[in-house]
Each structure stands twice: as C-alpha cells, then as structure tokens.
Write an enzyme that holds these catalytic residues in place. Structure first.
Site, PDB file in Angstrom:
ATOM      1  N   GLU A  56       0.822  -1.228   0.000  1.00  0.00           N
ATOM      2  CA  GLU A  56       0.000   0.000   0.000  1.00  0.00           C
ATOM      3  C   GLU A  56       0.850   1.270   0.000  1.00  0.00           C
ATOM      4  O   GLU A  56       0.655   2.167   0.826  1.00  0.00           O
ATOM      5  CB  GLU A  56      -0.962  -0.017   1.194  1.00  0.00           C
ATOM      6  CG  GLU A  56      -1.976  -1.130   1.104  1.00  0.00           C
ATOM      7  CD  GLU A  56      -3.123  -1.051   2.104  1.00  0.00           C
ATOM      8  OE1 GLU A  56      -3.054  -0.254   3.061  1.00  0.00           O
ATOM      9  OE2 GLU A  56      -4.095  -1.807   1.922  1.00  0.00           O
ATOM     10  N   GLU A  67      -5.525  -8.463  -0.396  1.00  0.00           N
ATOM     11  CA  GLU A  67      -6.215  -8.157   0.877  1.00  0.00           C
ATOM     12  C   GLU A  67      -7.683  -7.954   0.542  1.00  0.00           C
ATOM     13  O   GLU A  67      -8.034  -7.041  -0.206  1.00  0.00           O
ATOM     14  CB  GLU A  67      -5.654  -6.894   1.543  1.00  0.00           C
ATOM     15  CG  GLU A  67      -4.293  -7.080   2.159  1.00  0.00           C
ATOM     16  CD  GLU A  67      -3.838  -5.880   3.000  1.00  0.00           C
ATOM     17  OE1 GLU A  67      -4.691  -5.197   3.601  1.00  0.00           O
ATOM     18  OE2 GLU A  67      -2.629  -5.629   3.016  1.00  0.00           O
TER      19      GLU A  67
HETATM   20  O1  AHR Z   1      -5.039  -6.019   6.911  1.00  0.00           O
HETATM   21  C1  AHR Z   1      -4.907  -4.928   7.758  1.00  0.00           C
HETATM   22  C2  AHR Z   1      -4.238  -3.738   7.093  1.00  0.00           C
HETATM   23  O2  AHR Z   1      -5.074  -3.249   6.077  1.00  0.00           O
HETATM   24  C3  AHR Z   1      -2.935  -4.021   6.395  1.00  0.00           C
HETATM   25  O3  AHR Z   1      -1.852  -3.937   7.241  1.00  0.00           O
HETATM   26  C4  AHR Z   1      -2.863  -2.936   5.372  1.00  0.00           C
HETATM   27  O4  AHR Z   1      -2.141  -3.309   4.234  1.00  0.00           O
HETATM   28  C5  AHR Z   1      -4.306  -2.618   5.070  1.00  0.00           C
HETATM   29  O5  AHR Z   1      -4.554  -1.271   5.082  1.00  0.00           O
END
Ligand code: AHR
Length: 515
Positions: free
Chosen positions: A180, A300
């Site tokens: 990210e 994610e």
């Molecule tokens: O999964 C939790 C968090 O969400 C992770 O660390 C990040 O990459 C995202 O914003």
C-alpha cells in the site's frame, strides 16, 4: 408463497460449458498473517498453550488453518512490513532486538521471524507469499532477503540461513514489492513515480538473485483512493515488464454503508474494481506493445469495521494487544460470500487472492489466549469455496429479482457462480440470497451437464442477521444441510432461504446408475 402470501420470487440461471471463465488458480484461496495484534503472538504462536507444539505453534489453530486448505499465506505485512528489518527476526533469539512498531504502535519482540514463519507454513501445508519492505528499506534489503531465503548456499546470506539452522532454501516463489505505498499512512509513502521506479529496480535485482520468483507490484490500497487508476497506470508504466501481478485491496464496513441492503450490495463494487484494474493493466500492455499480460493479486480482501483497537485497556507499545478483532455476524458472512463469488467470476484475471487476515485480526479463526480457537461466520463461505471451488469457474448469467440501491442502481438479490471439476465430475454452485425478508427459488438450466445429479445443498442462515459465533457460543451460526433441491429433466431447482449463503453440489452419475 412468502410470509406475506405472495408468490415466491424466482431467480434463473444457465450452467453451460460455453460460459467457462477460466481454470481457478488454487492461490485464489490464499490468506494473510501480519505482525499485527494477536495474529502471530497469541494467534498462530502461543508457547505454553495446551496445544502448543515443540516450536510453540498452536496445534488447534493449525488444524483450523488446514481445514480451510489455504495454499498461500502473505507475510509479514501489511503496513507492518514498511518498517520491518527482516534481519531483526533471524538468528539467535537472545540477540533479536525489540523494536517500536510504528504501523500499529506496538512493541515487536521479533520472537517470530522468517524462519519460524516458514516452518509454521510447512506445518499448515501452505506456501509463503513474502512481502519486502519498500517503505524504510530498499533494493539492498530486498535482494538480501531473496538470497537468504532462496539461494542454496555458498554466499553470505544463504550461509547465514544455514548457520541459523535452515539448510534447505525456503524456495519462496511469490514476493510482494512493498505494501500500500500509495497510502499516506504507510511508513515511507511514495508517489506513483517514486514507487514505480523503486519497484522496477527492486524487481529487476530480486529476479537477478532468483529468476524463478514472481513479483507483485502495489496497486492502490483501495479504489476510493484519490490516485486510483492513475496510480496503477503510472506504476505499471515503470515496472510492467518486471512484474507478474498488481495488487488490489478492499474492505467493506457495515458501519460506513448507507444501510444493510447497501452493505449487501458491496460485492458489486468489487466486480467493477477488478474490471477497472484489469483494463488499466491492458492499457499499459497496449501502450508498451507488450506480449505479456499482468495479472491481478487481490491480496487483501474482507469485511472490516475499521475499529482497529477494540480493547480499551490497550496502551501504546503493548506487545500483541487485541487489535482489529472484528466479531463477524451472519450479514458479514453474506457480504463476504458475495465477495468470494465476485472473485471467482474474475478467475480469468484474479490469479491470487488473500483473505485478510487468517487468525484473530479481521479473521475467520479466533483464539482465546490459553483457551480454545473457534470459527467465525466468514469461515464457512471461505471453507466451502476453498474445499469445493477448485476447477473451472463458470459464469451463470444469473437473472434475479433486484432492489434499488443508491450506489449501484439495481442490485440483484441473488448472486451465484459455479465451479466445475470435469475430472471429478462435480459441479458446485455458490449462491447468496441478499433478500432479508424472503426466500427465493432458483431454477437453473443445466442441460449441458446431462447425467449430473443433485448431491447436497448446504445453507448458512439464521433468524437474526446479527448472530455471531463467540467464545461462549462458538456454533451459533453454522451451515446445515437443506432438503428439497432436485435435478429433473435438465433443470435444477432449489430454494435459497432469506439472508442465506448456499452451496449446491451436483455429481456425474454413471449412465446405468442414472437409469
Ligand atoms: O489487513 C490490515 C491492514 O489493512 C494491512 O496492514 C494494510 O495493508 C491494510 O490497510
């Protein structure tokens, strides 16, 4: 008839070999463990727990992870990785430093690092998807980590691994180039040009160390980011030829939605998000006249309330405090199931996906320190898809009654996708009924699958959409078998109860048996 005495609403779909989307890459069923909250410490690792093995890993958690049959687990972050020195987590335990962990404001003991996690992964029958730090670190730390993990021996970093007691290389195939990096919350946040250049050079050098690895560049941390689209295009302009994948991340929060029906419609957003990123990849492919296609790693995805500290007793710099421990209800599982369906519908471009996360932190598996581990509601749609969703994804072209939604216009109550395993002779339909008031019947044309008979209809529903599984009541919301579905004259009929997640399975019977 429904409760109001009206005729039951009906959805229809067609199962046809012509609507094959793609063979599903098993890595579609990946997950994620970050050094965050109690994911590692108190989650997968709890020495002294009655089920702990000789390395301190909880066997009860391992059993649940194996039940989910997760082929790949992303590690060690997440936001955590952008401040992580991987060298802190290898070698003699007594020499490992404690660090202020600035992504989640905790203390990282480094008790678990690369070698321990790889050992856990082996026990869990899973591969590691390793993320490198492109926040505070750079090409050098990344290439050294590839050498440490993947080089057989005879060099500084590979010999160090051997000196640390790990003779065989970990042979990690999939690597994420940071996390990210478009988000200003990220340690070492960069512009698209800065990150694109760094990702390109890091990828190039990591591949020189091990040409067999696959690399994932950071896409946007969500489609709501102001730079979404432009970020992907710029980053790929820099590193297109050096990476195999670009990442997508998404979380939907009930408390941020206009109402529950809007929340239930969120998987429609995921559908168009995926299409938009695929189109951006293809735009750069065309611009560069490239022969290769960059694929998508949805590394994610989940539903998340974004309450990151749910224990008021937590203090800054605590070790492994309770963080982001969402308790998932039935409605969360319905949205989650819809997201799973959206991913499968894009199996032609989404080759990897990671349910974020796996244990305790926004997770399907929850533990009590010193106590049991149990399955949240979202465990079950993932379990069904991972166990029975191997094969070819099929678009069903569902025609469903719909409702009006402020964001999506018309949102179908029923969404579904099928997975066909021709070798095993099985068809599995995953379906969600988002209607909170009424059951909906489905009628499916399956004439293309002559000789297939109904085997089971598994449903997860509950009279209360807020019902959840907890330490005291770990089995409040669990799937059960439903009667009534049937296949007759090339038509599958079934009833999807109101507010339900469904898995309907068919199997090919021998002609003789069928007669
Ligand atoms: O999964 C939790 C968090 O969400 C992770 O660390 C990040 O990459 C995202 O914003």
């Amino acid at each position: 008839m429904n409760a109001k005495g009206d005729a039951m609403k009906k959805a229809t779909f067609t199962l046809s070999r012509e609507r094959k989307i793609a063979e599903i890459d098993p890595r579609m069923y990946g997950s994620f463990i970050e050094h965050l909250g109690r994911a590692v410490y108190g989650g997968i690792f709890e020495p002294g727990h009655p089920t702990a093995d000789d390395e301190g890993f909880r066997r009860d958690v391992l059993a649940l992870v194996k039940e989910l049959d997760v082929p790949i687990v992303r590690y060690p972050g997440g936001n955590f990785v952008s401040g992580y020195n991987w060298e802190d987590g290898v070698g003699p335990l007594e020499k490992r430093p404690r660090r202020l962990e600035l992504a989640w404001m905790t203390t990282e003991t480094n008790r678990i690092g690369t070698n321990e996690f790889c050992s856990w992964a082996k026990k869990a029958n899973t591969e590691v998807m390793m993320a490198v730090n492109l926040g505070t670190r750079d090409i050098d730390a990344a290439r050294n980590l590839v050498e440490y993990c993947n080089h057989p021996g005879g060099t500084h970093w590979s010999d160090l691994r051997i000196a640390h007691g790990v003779r065989e290389p970990h042979a990690i195939k999939t690597w994420c180039l940071g996390n990210e990096m478009d988000g200003e919350w990220q340690i070492g946040h960069r512009t698209a040009d800065e990150y694109g250049r760094l990702a390109c050079e890091t990828a190039k050098v990591m591949k020189w160390v091990d040409p067999g690895i696959e690399l994932v560049a950071c896409g946007s941390s969500g489609r709501g980011m102001p730079t979404f689209g432009a970020w992907e295009a710029t980053v790929l302009d820099h590193c297109y030829e050096h990476v195999g994948y670009i990442s997508l991340h998404t979380y939907y929060a009930r408390r941020r939605c206009k109402n529950d029906m809007n929340y239930l419609a969120k998987p429609l957003d995921m559908d168009s998000f995926i299409s938009a990123v695929a189109a951006t990849c293809d735009y750069i492919k065309a611009k560069k006249s490239s022969r290769k296609t960059v694929q998508l790693s949805f590394d994610e995805w989940n539903v998340w309330s974004f309450v990151s500290n749910n224990d008021p007793a937590t203090k800054r710099w605590d070790i492994a405090p309770k963080q982001a421990e969402d308790v998932y209800s039935l409605i969360d599982a319905l949205v989650f199931g819809g997201m799973m369906i959206a991913l499968l519908r894009h199996a032609d471009r989404v080759r990897m996906a990671c349910l974020a996360q796996l244990v305790n932190v926004i997770a399907p598996i929850v533990t009590a320190n010193g106590g049991p581990a149990w399955r949240q509601t979202i465990f079950y749609p993932f379990l069904h898809a991972s166990r029975f969703g191997r094969g070819a994804a099929m678009n069903l072209d569902v025609k469903s009654p719909a409702y009006d939604d402020a964001d999506f216009g018309s949102a179908p109550y029923v969404d579904a996708v099928a997975v066909v395993d021709e070798a095993k002779g099985t068809v599995t339909v995953f379906a969600v009924n988002r209607n909170l008031e009424d059951a909906i019947s489905v009628e499916a044309d399956i004439r293309d699958f002559e000789g297939y008979a109904f085997t089971e209809h598994v449903v997860m529903d509950h009279p209360d959409i807020n019902a959840a599984n907890t330490l005291a009541h770990p089995n409040s919301v669990v799937p059960h078998s439903k009667r009534g579905a049937k296949v007759k004259a090339g038509t599958l009929t079934a009833v999807l109860p109101k507010a339900s997640w469904n898995m309907i399975r068919l199997a090919r019977h021998g002609r003789e048996r069928h007669k």
